[in-house]
Write an enzyme that holds these catalytic residues in place. Structure first.
Site, PDB file in Angstrom:
ATOM      1  N   LYS A  34       0.829  -1.218   0.000  1.00 35.36           N
ATOM      2  CA  LYS A  34       0.000   0.000   0.000  1.00 35.36           C
ATOM      3  C   LYS A  34       0.859   1.264   0.000  1.00 35.36           C
ATOM      4  N   LEU A  35       2.126   1.126   0.318  1.00 33.63           N
ATOM      5  CA  LEU A  35       3.022   2.273   0.508  1.00 33.63           C
ATOM      6  C   LEU A  35       2.462   3.219   1.566  1.00 33.63           C
ATOM      7  N   ASP A  59      -3.777  -2.042  -1.394  1.00 34.03           N
ATOM      8  CA  ASP A  59      -4.066  -2.276   0.021  1.00 34.03           C
ATOM      9  C   ASP A  59      -4.522  -3.736   0.172  1.00 34.03           C
ATOM     10  N   ILE A  60      -3.970  -4.465   1.119  1.00 37.09           N
ATOM     11  CA  ILE A  60      -4.414  -5.869   1.279  1.00 37.09           C
ATOM     12  C   ILE A  60      -5.885  -5.953   1.700  1.00 37.09           C
ATOM     13  N   THR A 125       4.778 -12.667  14.945  1.00 35.03           N
ATOM     14  CA  THR A 125       5.773 -12.078  15.836  1.00 35.03           C
ATOM     15  C   THR A 125       5.787 -12.795  17.187  1.00 35.03           C
ATOM     16  N   ASP A 126       6.932 -12.727  17.868  1.00 35.68           N
ATOM     17  CA  ASP A 126       7.001 -13.304  19.220  1.00 35.68           C
ATOM     18  C   ASP A 126       6.136 -12.519  20.210  1.00 35.68           C
ATOM     19  N   GLU A 127       5.727 -11.291  19.818  1.00 37.45           N
ATOM     20  CA  GLU A 127       4.937 -10.471  20.746  1.00 37.45           C
ATOM     21  C   GLU A 127       3.577 -11.081  21.059  1.00 37.45           C
ATOM     22  N   TYR A 153      -1.101  -3.627  18.929  1.00 32.19           N
ATOM     23  CA  TYR A 153      -0.334  -4.259  17.831  1.00 32.19           C
ATOM     24  C   TYR A 153      -0.279  -5.769  18.011  1.00 32.19           C
ATOM     25  N   LYS A 157      -1.927  -8.898  15.778  1.00 31.86           N
ATOM     26  CA  LYS A 157      -1.143  -9.984  15.167  1.00 31.86           C
ATOM     27  C   LYS A 157      -1.650 -11.345  15.672  1.00 31.86           C
ATOM     28  N   ASN A 182      12.807  -9.760  17.545  1.00 32.78           N
ATOM     29  CA  ASN A 182      13.141  -8.451  16.964  1.00 32.78           C
ATOM     30  C   ASN A 182      14.230  -8.562  15.895  1.00 32.78           C
ATOM     31  N   TYR A 210      13.251   4.382  26.863  1.00 30.07           N
ATOM     32  CA  TYR A 210      12.024   4.287  27.661  1.00 30.07           C
ATOM     33  C   TYR A 210      12.331   3.681  29.040  1.00 30.07           C
ATOM     34  N   ASP A 275       8.082   5.792  30.221  1.00 30.30           N
ATOM     35  CA  ASP A 275       8.009   4.439  29.672  1.00 30.30           C
ATOM     36  C   ASP A 275       6.839   4.284  28.699  1.00 30.30           C
ATOM     37  N   GLY A 278       2.174  -0.273  29.093  1.00 35.11           N
ATOM     38  CA  GLY A 278       2.056  -1.739  28.950  1.00 35.11           C
ATOM     39  C   GLY A 278       3.333  -2.398  28.456  1.00 35.11           C
TER      40      GLY A 278
HETATM   41  P1  NAD Z   1       7.357  -2.279   8.218  1.00 41.44           P
HETATM   42  O1  NAD Z   1       6.462  -1.392   8.990  1.00 41.44           O
HETATM   43  O2  NAD Z   1       8.766  -1.879   7.966  1.00 41.44           O
HETATM   44  O3  NAD Z   1       6.709  -2.564   6.780  1.00 41.44           O
HETATM   45  C1  NAD Z   1       5.351  -2.844   6.620  1.00 41.44           C
HETATM   46  C2  NAD Z   1       5.022  -2.767   5.130  1.00 41.44           C
HETATM   47  O4  NAD Z   1       3.648  -3.119   4.955  1.00 41.44           O
HETATM   48  C3  NAD Z   1       5.198  -1.370   4.533  1.00 41.44           C
HETATM   49  O5  NAD Z   1       5.841  -1.447   3.288  1.00 41.44           O
HETATM   50  C4  NAD Z   1       3.769  -0.877   4.372  1.00 41.44           C
HETATM   51  O6  NAD Z   1       3.606   0.043   3.294  1.00 41.44           O
HETATM   52  C5  NAD Z   1       3.029  -2.181   4.109  1.00 41.44           C
HETATM   53  N1  NAD Z   1       1.603  -2.097   4.463  1.00 41.44           N
HETATM   54  C6  NAD Z   1       1.066  -1.634   5.630  1.00 41.44           C
HETATM   55  N2  NAD Z   1      -0.270  -1.701   5.559  1.00 41.44           N
HETATM   56  C7  NAD Z   1      -0.585  -2.248   4.366  1.00 41.44           C
HETATM   57  C8  NAD Z   1      -1.806  -2.580   3.719  1.00 41.44           C
HETATM   58  N3  NAD Z   1      -3.000  -2.351   4.311  1.00 41.44           N
HETATM   59  N4  NAD Z   1      -1.758  -3.143   2.491  1.00 41.44           N
HETATM   60  C9  NAD Z   1      -0.562  -3.365   1.871  1.00 41.44           C
HETATM   61  N5  NAD Z   1       0.616  -3.040   2.420  1.00 41.44           N
HETATM   62  C10 NAD Z   1       0.605  -2.493   3.658  1.00 41.44           C
HETATM   63  O7  NAD Z   1       7.291  -3.697   8.939  1.00 41.44           O
HETATM   64  P2  NAD Z   1       8.434  -4.792   9.165  1.00 41.44           P
HETATM   65  O8  NAD Z   1       9.199  -4.450  10.382  1.00 41.44           O
HETATM   66  O9  NAD Z   1       9.121  -5.047   7.884  1.00 41.44           O
HETATM   67  O10 NAD Z   1       7.513  -6.053   9.545  1.00 41.44           O
HETATM   68  C11 NAD Z   1       7.005  -6.896   8.524  1.00 41.44           C
HETATM   69  C12 NAD Z   1       6.180  -7.994   9.158  1.00 41.44           C
HETATM   70  O11 NAD Z   1       6.991  -8.744  10.062  1.00 41.44           O
HETATM   71  C13 NAD Z   1       5.001  -7.479   9.992  1.00 41.44           C
HETATM   72  O12 NAD Z   1       3.918  -8.347   9.771  1.00 41.44           O
HETATM   73  C14 NAD Z   1       5.478  -7.575  11.425  1.00 41.44           C
HETATM   74  O13 NAD Z   1       4.397  -7.789  12.285  1.00 41.44           O
HETATM   75  C15 NAD Z   1       6.385  -8.779  11.352  1.00 41.44           C
HETATM   76  N6  NAD Z   1       7.506  -8.828  12.312  1.00 41.44           N
HETATM   77  C16 NAD Z   1       8.374  -7.778  12.431  1.00 41.44           C
HETATM   78  C17 NAD Z   1       9.473  -7.882  13.288  1.00 41.44           C
HETATM   79  C18 NAD Z   1      10.461  -6.746  13.436  1.00 41.44           C
HETATM   80  O14 NAD Z   1      11.334  -6.828  14.300  1.00 41.44           O
HETATM   81  N7  NAD Z   1      10.397  -5.688  12.630  1.00 41.44           N
HETATM   82  C19 NAD Z   1       9.676  -9.054  14.025  1.00 41.44           C
HETATM   83  C20 NAD Z   1       8.756 -10.108  13.884  1.00 41.44           C
HETATM   84  C21 NAD Z   1       7.691  -9.988  13.006  1.00 41.44           C
HETATM   85  O1  DAU Z   2       9.503  -8.751  18.815  1.00 33.50           O
HETATM   86  C1  DAU Z   2       9.118  -8.505  17.496  1.00 33.50           C
HETATM   87  C2  DAU Z   2       8.601  -7.094  17.370  1.00 33.50           C
HETATM   88  O2  DAU Z   2       9.739  -6.228  17.476  1.00 33.50           O
HETATM   89  C3  DAU Z   2       7.860  -6.854  16.072  1.00 33.50           C
HETATM   90  O3  DAU Z   2       6.694  -7.642  16.071  1.00 33.50           O
HETATM   91  C4  DAU Z   2       7.487  -5.378  15.911  1.00 33.50           C
HETATM   92  O4  DAU Z   2       6.903  -5.155  14.659  1.00 33.50           O
HETATM   93  C5  DAU Z   2       8.762  -4.562  16.022  1.00 33.50           C
HETATM   94  O5  DAU Z   2       8.456  -3.181  15.932  1.00 33.50           O
HETATM   95  C6  DAU Z   2       9.477  -4.855  17.337  1.00 33.50           C
HETATM   96  O6  DAU Z   2       8.709  -4.386  18.473  1.00 33.50           O
HETATM   97  P1  DAU Z   2       9.421  -3.668  19.737  1.00 33.50           P
HETATM   98  O7  DAU Z   2       8.392  -2.876  20.417  1.00 33.50           O
HETATM   99  O8  DAU Z   2      10.211  -4.634  20.524  1.00 33.50           O
HETATM  100  O9  DAU Z   2      10.474  -2.727  18.923  1.00 33.50           O
HETATM  101  P2  DAU Z   2      10.892  -1.195  19.091  1.00 33.50           P
HETATM  102  O10 DAU Z   2      12.072  -1.001  18.181  1.00 33.50           O
HETATM  103  O11 DAU Z   2       9.754  -0.270  18.954  1.00 33.50           O
HETATM  104  O12 DAU Z   2      11.408  -1.141  20.592  1.00 33.50           O
HETATM  105  C7  DAU Z   2      12.435  -1.997  21.048  1.00 33.50           C
HETATM  106  C8  DAU Z   2      12.642  -1.709  22.524  1.00 33.50           C
HETATM  107  O13 DAU Z   2      13.222  -0.401  22.658  1.00 33.50           O
HETATM  108  C9  DAU Z   2      11.361  -1.679  23.322  1.00 33.50           C
HETATM  109  O14 DAU Z   2      11.617  -2.211  24.632  1.00 33.50           O
HETATM  110  C10 DAU Z   2      11.024  -0.190  23.450  1.00 33.50           C
HETATM  111  C11 DAU Z   2      12.382   0.464  23.436  1.00 33.50           C
HETATM  112  N1  DAU Z   2      12.460   1.818  22.827  1.00 33.50           N
HETATM  113  C12 DAU Z   2      11.962   1.982  21.579  1.00 33.50           C
HETATM  114  C13 DAU Z   2      12.018   3.214  20.968  1.00 33.50           C
HETATM  115  C14 DAU Z   2      11.444   3.423  19.592  1.00 33.50           C
HETATM  116  C15 DAU Z   2      13.069   2.857  23.513  1.00 33.50           C
HETATM  117  O15 DAU Z   2      13.560   2.687  24.635  1.00 33.50           O
HETATM  118  N2  DAU Z   2      13.123   4.073  22.894  1.00 33.50           N
HETATM  119  C16 DAU Z   2      12.604   4.317  21.676  1.00 33.50           C
HETATM  120  O16 DAU Z   2      12.666   5.463  21.179  1.00 33.50           O
END
Ligand code: NAD
Ligand code: DAU
Length: 339
Positions: A34-35, A59-60, A125-127, A153, A157, A182, A210, A275, A278
């Site tokens: 969807k960008l 858009d999905i 995700t592990d979340e 979030y 998921k 992560n 945080y 912080d 949650g």
């Molecule tokens: P990201 O936010 O970097 O990218 C998400 C992409 O999805 C973007 O290109 C966005 O344009 C697209 N998108 C959003 N809504 C959409 C829609 N309605 N239709 C079509 N496209 C859409 O995310 P990411 O960090 O690359 O994560 C990708 C996947 O992996 C997610 O499902 C996330 O839950 C999962 N995940 C992420 C992490 C992590 O650490 N980043 C870890 C485990 C799982």
């Molecule tokens: O565990 C997988 C998940 O990891 C994915 O499902 C999510 O899409 C991805 O965003 C990520 O979630 P987190 O919440 O763990 O990632 P984030 O980078 O937002 O934060 C990592 C940790 O750092 C978290 O404990 C919050 C903290 N944090 C984050 C930001 C952005 C800070 O302390 N300061 C910050 O500015």
């Protein structure tokens, strides 16, 4: 083989597309994205001219558009990365998370049922397992750990995961799910911890940690995640969930200090801020199943991966500077201005 990869203009999806096009010269990859603010077409510029690649802005949740794409492309597999992915944004505005992450998943699976595919893979995700206490380092998330979410979030998921498993049981859809810890690496959007800290440090801006920075995340280099999904697609058992993680637990504060050191910036930039609501304390994956069944092991050690990542952000300043100079400024002010 044609594979529809949704969310391929984001962080992990783009890395997955590069991996698949590099490894399988006979595969056609169709990226559906969807960008949103998190999607960036310039990320895909290295593959835009590849004859085995097509980008479609969609858009999905757009059922008609998704069905039309399936009619055009006859995909054999679908890998769904598309999601709203940032926990902090979900706390501000949950609605779009439910729409994209749950209803979008439903539309994709309905298309898979209607047109037929050999595999629908859900990138989860592990979340979804909630968090673990800091004083029980012996505990890890296995695939049997109950779903116990904390944020809008992670709840969205988890909702999608339940729906995926229901489509398998009720309709026989050939699904797999992966739940990864992560990720870090190139093209990580600068709202997330590691790229945010690198960008701020390079600009000599405060580094907003945080709470006390004691929360633990289990970091995996993005390429290792992509290789795990590739394995699940080709060798994973239908109907199964696979956890992905490399036993690399780190406290947030320690990550930020590593970044300061690598960039030659003073730790005095670190600022402890209010912080996250949650806030999950600790994530830790037990990857025994994917290791013993599919032979997956992470290849990149954190010490190497973080240096490669920092080098990438130094070499690709234009990529992230363009992002943080736009709408991101308003986001940053809203989230961190009075924190
Ligand atoms: P990201 O936010 O970097 O990218 C998400 C992409 O999805 C973007 O290109 C966005 O344009 C697209 N998108 C959003 N809504 C959409 C829609 N309605 N239709 C079509 N496209 C859409 O995310 P990411 O960090 O690359 O994560 C990708 C996947 O992996 C997610 O499902 C996330 O839950 C999962 N995940 C992420 C992490 C992590 O650490 N980043 C870890 C485990 C799982
Ligand atoms: O565990 C997988 C998940 O990891 C994915 O499902 C999510 O899409 C991805 O965003 C990520 O979630 P987190 O919440 O763990 O990632 P984030 O980078 O937002 O934060 C990592 C940790 O750092 C978290 O404990 C919050 C903290 N944090 C984050 C930001 C952005 C800070 O302390 N300061 C910050 O500015």
């Amino acid at each position: 083989m044609t594979i529809i990869v949704t969310g391929g203009a984001g962080f992990i999806g783009s890395n997955f597309i590069f991996h698949m096009l590099g490894k399988y010269p006979d595969y056609r990859i169709v990226c559906l994205d969807k960008l949103t603010y998190a999607g960036n077409l310039s990320t895909l510029s290295p593959v835009m001219d590849n004859p085995n690649f097509r980008f479609v802005k969609l858009d999905i949740c757009d059922r008609e558009g998704v069905y039309k794409l399936f009619e055009e492309e006859h995909p054999g597999m679908v890998v769904n990365f598309a999601a709203e992915s940032h926990v902090d944004r979900s706390i501000e505005n949950p609605e779009v998370f439910l729409q994209t992450n749950i209803l979008g998943t439903q539309v994709l699976m309905d298309a898979c049922r209607k047109y037929g595919i050999t595999r629908y893979h859900q990138v989860s995700t592990d979340e979804v397992y909630g968090d673990l206490p800091l004083d029980r380092p012996d505990l890890f998330f296995t695939e049997e750990t109950p779903i116990h979410t904390s944020s809008p979030y992670s709840s969205s998921k988890a909702g999608a995961d339940l729906l995926v498993l229901a489509y398998h049981r009720t309709y026989g859809l050939p699904v797999t799910i992966s739940r990864c810890s992560n990720n870090y690496g190139p093209y990580h959007f600068p709202e997330k911890l590691i790229p945010l800290m690198i960008a701020n440090a390079l600009n000599d801006k405060p580094l907003p940690v945080y709470g006390k920075g004691e929360n633990v995340r289990d970091w995996l280099y993005v390429e290792d995640h992509c290789k795990a999904i590739d394995l699940i697609l080709h060798k994973g058992r239908v109907g199964e969930v696979y956890n992905i993680g490399g036993h690399n637990e780190m406290r947030n504060i320690d990550i930020v200090k590593i970044i300061c050191k690598a960039l030659g910036k003073p730790e005095s930039l670190i600022t402890f801020v209010t912080d996250r609501k949650g806030h999950d304390m600790r994530y830790a994956i037990d990857p025994t199943k994917i290791h013993s069944e599919l032979g997956w092991l992470p290849e990149t050690k954190f010490a190497d991966g973080i240096q490669k990542t920092i080098a990438w952000y130094l070499d690709n300043r234009q990529w992230w500077e363009t992002i943080i100079s736009g709408e991101y400024q308003n986001y940053y002010e809203k989230m961190y201005g009075n924190r």
